[in-house]
Scaffold this active site. Structure first.
Site, mmCIF file in Angstrom:
data_model
loop_
_atom_site.group_PDB
_atom_site.id
_atom_site.type_symbol
_atom_site.label_atom_id
_atom_site.label_comp_id
_atom_site.label_asym_id
_atom_site.label_seq_id
_atom_site.Cartn_x
_atom_site.Cartn_y
_atom_site.Cartn_z
ATOM 1 N N HIS A 83 -12.705 -14.114 -54.302
ATOM 2 C CA HIS A 83 -13.633 -12.950 -56.530
ATOM 3 C C HIS A 83 -14.646 -12.670 -55.942
ATOM 4 O O HIS A 83 -15.591 -12.802 -55.129
ATOM 5 C CB HIS A 83 -13.912 -14.886 -56.376
ATOM 6 C CG HIS A 83 -14.757 -14.381 -58.144
ATOM 7 N ND1 HIS A 83 -15.327 -15.233 -58.906
ATOM 8 C CD2 HIS A 83 -14.270 -13.488 -58.811
ATOM 9 C CE1 HIS A 83 -16.055 -15.176 -59.583
ATOM 10 N NE2 HIS A 83 -15.125 -13.593 -60.643
ATOM 11 N N ASN B 272 -20.410 -18.932 -60.894
ATOM 12 C CA ASN B 272 -19.755 -18.833 -62.625
ATOM 13 C C ASN B 272 -19.984 -20.705 -62.794
ATOM 14 O O ASN B 272 -20.092 -20.827 -64.268
ATOM 15 C CB ASN B 272 -18.822 -17.899 -63.228
ATOM 16 C CG ASN B 272 -18.105 -16.987 -63.338
ATOM 17 O OD1 ASN B 272 -19.935 -16.441 -63.351
ATOM 18 N ND2 ASN B 272 -17.053 -16.500 -63.197
ATOM 19 N N SER C 35 -11.426 -14.907 -62.282
ATOM 20 C CA SER C 35 -12.607 -15.345 -62.381
ATOM 21 C C SER C 35 -12.978 -17.435 -63.190
ATOM 22 O O SER C 35 -13.593 -17.930 -62.858
ATOM 23 C CB SER C 35 -13.698 -14.604 -63.478
ATOM 24 O OG SER C 35 -13.807 -14.043 -62.828
ATOM 25 N N GLU D 253 -16.327 -14.789 -52.802
ATOM 26 C CA GLU D 253 -15.763 -15.859 -53.045
ATOM 27 C C GLU D 253 -15.002 -16.123 -52.284
ATOM 28 O O GLU D 253 -13.852 -15.440 -52.788
ATOM 29 C CB GLU D 253 -16.100 -16.537 -54.291
ATOM 30 C CG GLU D 253 -17.398 -17.186 -54.903
ATOM 31 C CD GLU D 253 -17.731 -17.791 -56.127
ATOM 32 O OE1 GLU D 253 -18.850 -18.049 -56.889
ATOM 33 O OE2 GLU D 253 -17.194 -17.120 -57.335
HETATM 34 N N1 LIG Z 1 -14.667 -7.248 -65.194
HETATM 35 C C1 LIG Z 1 -15.602 -8.564 -64.627
HETATM 36 O O1 LIG Z 1 -16.596 -8.465 -64.453
HETATM 37 C C2 LIG Z 1 -15.266 -9.368 -63.318
HETATM 38 C C3 LIG Z 1 -15.759 -9.725 -62.660
HETATM 39 C C4 LIG Z 1 -14.698 -10.794 -61.264
HETATM 40 C C5 LIG Z 1 -13.452 -11.357 -61.686
HETATM 41 N N2 LIG Z 1 -13.309 -10.198 -62.412
HETATM 42 C C6 LIG Z 1 -11.300 -10.479 -62.399
HETATM 43 O O2 LIG Z 1 -10.997 -9.379 -62.103
HETATM 44 C C7 LIG Z 1 -9.528 -9.057 -62.606
HETATM 45 C C8 LIG Z 1 -8.826 -7.826 -63.460
HETATM 46 O O3 LIG Z 1 -10.431 -6.903 -64.021
HETATM 47 P P1 LIG Z 1 -11.100 -6.086 -64.635
HETATM 48 O O4 LIG Z 1 -12.474 -6.402 -65.401
HETATM 49 O O5 LIG Z 1 -11.010 -5.329 -63.757
HETATM 50 O O6 LIG Z 1 -10.456 -6.140 -65.915
HETATM 51 P P2 LIG Z 1 -9.059 -4.257 -66.418
HETATM 52 O O7 LIG Z 1 -8.881 -4.590 -67.534
HETATM 53 O O8 LIG Z 1 -10.557 -3.151 -66.086
HETATM 54 O O9 LIG Z 1 -8.245 -3.833 -65.023
HETATM 55 C C9 LIG Z 1 -7.010 -4.494 -64.805
HETATM 56 C C10 LIG Z 1 -6.017 -4.158 -64.325
HETATM 57 O O10 LIG Z 1 -4.480 -3.970 -64.168
HETATM 58 C C11 LIG Z 1 -3.631 -3.857 -65.116
HETATM 59 N N3 LIG Z 1 -2.724 -4.249 -65.217
HETATM 60 C C12 LIG Z 1 -3.179 -5.112 -66.412
HETATM 61 N N4 LIG Z 1 -1.315 -6.185 -66.429
HETATM 62 C C13 LIG Z 1 -0.713 -5.155 -64.840
HETATM 63 C C14 LIG Z 1 0.344 -6.451 -64.540
HETATM 64 N N5 LIG Z 1 1.437 -7.485 -64.692
HETATM 65 N N6 LIG Z 1 0.399 -5.185 -63.333
HETATM 66 C C15 LIG Z 1 -0.018 -4.630 -62.752
HETATM 67 N N7 LIG Z 1 -1.426 -4.286 -63.211
HETATM 68 C C16 LIG Z 1 -1.493 -4.685 -64.408
HETATM 69 C C17 LIG Z 1 -4.255 -3.034 -66.179
HETATM 70 O O11 LIG Z 1 -3.878 -1.893 -66.542
HETATM 71 C C18 LIG Z 1 -5.805 -2.291 -65.384
HETATM 72 O O12 LIG Z 1 -5.404 -1.261 -64.994
HETATM 73 C C19 LIG Z 1 -9.347 -10.327 -63.988
HETATM 74 O O13 LIG Z 1 -8.404 -11.491 -63.283
HETATM 75 C C20 LIG Z 1 -10.933 -10.488 -63.768
HETATM 76 O O14 LIG Z 1 -11.102 -12.160 -64.428
HETATM 77 C C21 LIG Z 1 -13.262 -9.349 -63.831
#
Ligand SMILES: NC(=O)c1ccc[n+]([C@@H]2O[C@H](COP(=O)([O-])OP(=O)(O)OC[C@H]3O[C@@H](n4cnc5c(N)ncnc54)[C@H](O)[C@@H]3O)[C@@H](O)[C@H]2O)c1
Length: 508
Positions: A141, A191, A120, A153
């Site tokens: 995204h 964003n 993000s 995106e």
């Molecule tokens: N949550 C949101 O609203 C949102 C929206 C858009 C984008 N994002 C982006 O999406 C990505 C994930 O966010 P999320 O909310 O799903 O996070 P989350 O914490 O729910 O999930 C992340 C997952 O990645 C795993 N992980 C972490 N490091 C790792 C690695 N090095 N190798 C393999 N697995 C790994 C973790 O075990 C976990 O299961 C981030 O980059 C975040 O910025 C999040």
């Protein structure tokens, strides 16, 4: 064009799982990997549950649910992703972790496999810089929750091959979502465009114009937004929204248009994160927002006549319409009588400024907001200067509420609440277009689908009148001296040339 059949998803938390869901439902084979084995099994179980629920609701057939589940395969090691033609990364939001993963992936997958990130806030160009072939890296995204938020995106980094982005645009259609294309700039489109509503709502409150509940009510009941900025921050989490505000501001080198506020910093410091914490800007009982009691409408002993300043022709016409419909005598002389309520209809100015240059009696002058038109279906905003007496304020309030339309009474503000917030939203969208971060139509599409605004910000500017939006910004700039309100060149030029805000620039 490259087409994707077998995809890998690394990181199956909130986002990864949603991406897997829509990809498997769309018929793609999906290999999932996570650094935590438990997360992988939990994700597969969760997906099975989700699909069963959809079957229960009649939204998916049994056969389709089974087929979708059969397309999801657990990859215990990264090397099992070798045959993927696309890998989507949705791991922790840390540049070093993403760079390390992309480097590892390059050693595993074939030369034509695209590697894309769901980040993000990180730069796609920076993630790609760790790769031997940065041209295969792009941003992809999604928004949370992925199955419901229908916009994605597609982001081109500085060294991305445009063909990768093109293929992602096509894939997005297969997934049943809408793709928008953005340059790798902080906040991408959604964003970035979302900075207007929250930061200007915060400025209004910080200036003492009114409380956050009133800002929210005005944005909903006068402007047609589903939620006001404070309700939205409570829903998203103030602990999530505040760092995003800070990050975009820093990444644009302290651009005043994105300036965050100590108000949210303080809420975060106090653990008032919003809905999930039971308290944010509002208190929540069993997840339900506790509504504050509405201030009572004052009673009226006698109905005074009203003199409406003719200085702003359009505003004057609309104010006349409002007061006529309320059965009030409108005094039509060039100057107000001794005993009339004085009404002004400023655009981007406060009552004090108008009183000063029109030499009006400040004690009985009030402002009403006519921006975007007046109709009994819309809440009215009444604004007073520090010199307006409580008697005249109450009289104006009582008159405007005669037909039971809601009235919000606010302190002096250059541009009331609605003008300020809407003009700021339009101005930021214009700057995004001016910086060529995305096409005007993609900006509007992204904001409508990603932020649920009643219209895209550029169409909104056209509907409200681009010339009027420019006038509001120029006046806000002049009254406050704050460079935050300087108008975008995109807006200036389109007003000068009589063009729509959606008009792209001709390629030079
Ligand atoms: N949550 C949101 O609203 C949102 C929206 C858009 C984008 N994002 C982006 O999406 C990505 C994930 O966010 P999320 O909310 O799903 O996070 P989350 O914490 O729910 O999930 C992340 C997952 O990645 C795993 N992980 C972490 N490091 C790792 C690695 N090095 N190798 C393999 N697995 C790994 C973790 O075990 C976990 O299961 C981030 O980059 C975040 O910025 C999040």
């Amino acid at each position: 064009m490259q087409s994707f059949k077998t995809i890998g998803v690394v990181g199956v938390g909130a986002m990864g799982k949603g991406i897997v869901q829509i990809a498997a439902q769309a018929g793609l084979t999906v290999l999932i990997h996570d650094q935590q084995m438990s997360a992988l099994h939990a994700a597969r179980d969760d997906l099975e549950n989700t699909w069963q629920k959809l079957v229960g609701k009649g939204k998916l057939t049994d056969v389709a649910a089974e087929a979708a589940l059969s397309r999801v395969h657990i990859a215990q090691t990264l090397s099992e992703l070798a045959d993927c033609d696309l890998v989507i990364e949705a791991i922790i939001e840390r540049l070093d972790a993403k760079q390390a993963l992309f480097k590892e992936l390059e050693a595993v997958v074939g030369p034509s496999c695209a590697l894309v990130s769901n980040t993000s806030s990180l730069s796609i160009t920076a993630i790609a810089s760790a790769c031997a072939h940065p041209e295969r890296v792009a941003g992809y995204h999604f928004f949370n929750p992925v199955p419901l938020m229908k916009v994605v995106e597609v982001i081109d980094g500085l060294r991305s091959d445009p063909a990768v982005g093109d293929a992602l645009m096509t894939l997005t259609q297969t997934l049943g979502h809408t793709a928008v294309r953005a340059k790798d700039m902080p906040g991408f489109i959604v964003n970035h465009a979302g900075r207007g509503l929250g930061t200007e709502g915060l400025r209004v409150v910080q200036e003492g114009v009114t409380g956050f509940e009133v800002v929210d009510t005005i944005m909903r009941e006068q402007c047609g937004f589903r939620m006001g900025p404070f309700e939205l921050m409570d829903l998203t989490g103030v602990d999530v929204s505040h760092p995003v505000m800070e990050s975009i501001y820093q990444q644009f080198y302290e651009e005043p248009k994105y300036r965050p506020s100590p108000i949210t910093a303080q809420r975060v410091a106090g653990g008032l994160f919003g809905r999930k914490a039971g308290a944010g800007f509002y208190d929540y009982i069993d997840g339900k927002k506790k509504e504050a009691a509405l201030p009572a409408v004052p009673t009226l002993d006698r109905l005074p006549s009203v003199w409406i300043s003719p200085a702003h022709e359009e505003g004057h016409g609309m104010a006349v319409q409002v007061f006529k419909s309320l059965g009030v005598t409108i005094q039509t002389g060039s100057k107000p009588d001794e005993d009339s309520l004085i009404v002004v209809t400023p655009f981007g100015e406060d009552v004090s400024t108008v009183v000063a240059y029109q030499r009006l009696d400040a004690s009985r002058t009030v402002g009403i907001d006519t921006f975007g038109g007046v109709s009994p279906a819309r809440r009215r905003t009444l604004m007073v200067s520090p010199a307006t007496t409580p008697q005249w304020r109450d009289a104006a309030h009582a008159i405007l509420a005669l037909d039971q339309v809601g009235v919000s009474v606010i302190q002096d503000s250059p541009g009331f609440v609605a003008q300020r917030v809407l003009a700021t939203i339009v101005n930021i969208a214009c700057d995004i277009a001016q910086q060529q971060i995305a096409s005007p139509s993609d900006i509007d599409r992204a904001v409508t689908l990603g932020l649920n605004y009643p219209a895209g910000p550029l169409s909104l500017g056209d509907t409200l009148g681009a010339k009027r939006v420019l006038e509001i910004l120029n006046n806000m700039h002049s009254v406050t001296g704050d460079p935050r309100y300087r108008a975008s060149l995109w807006l200036h030029r389109r007003v000068q040339l009589g063009l729509s805000l959606l008009q792209p620039s001709a390629t030079a």
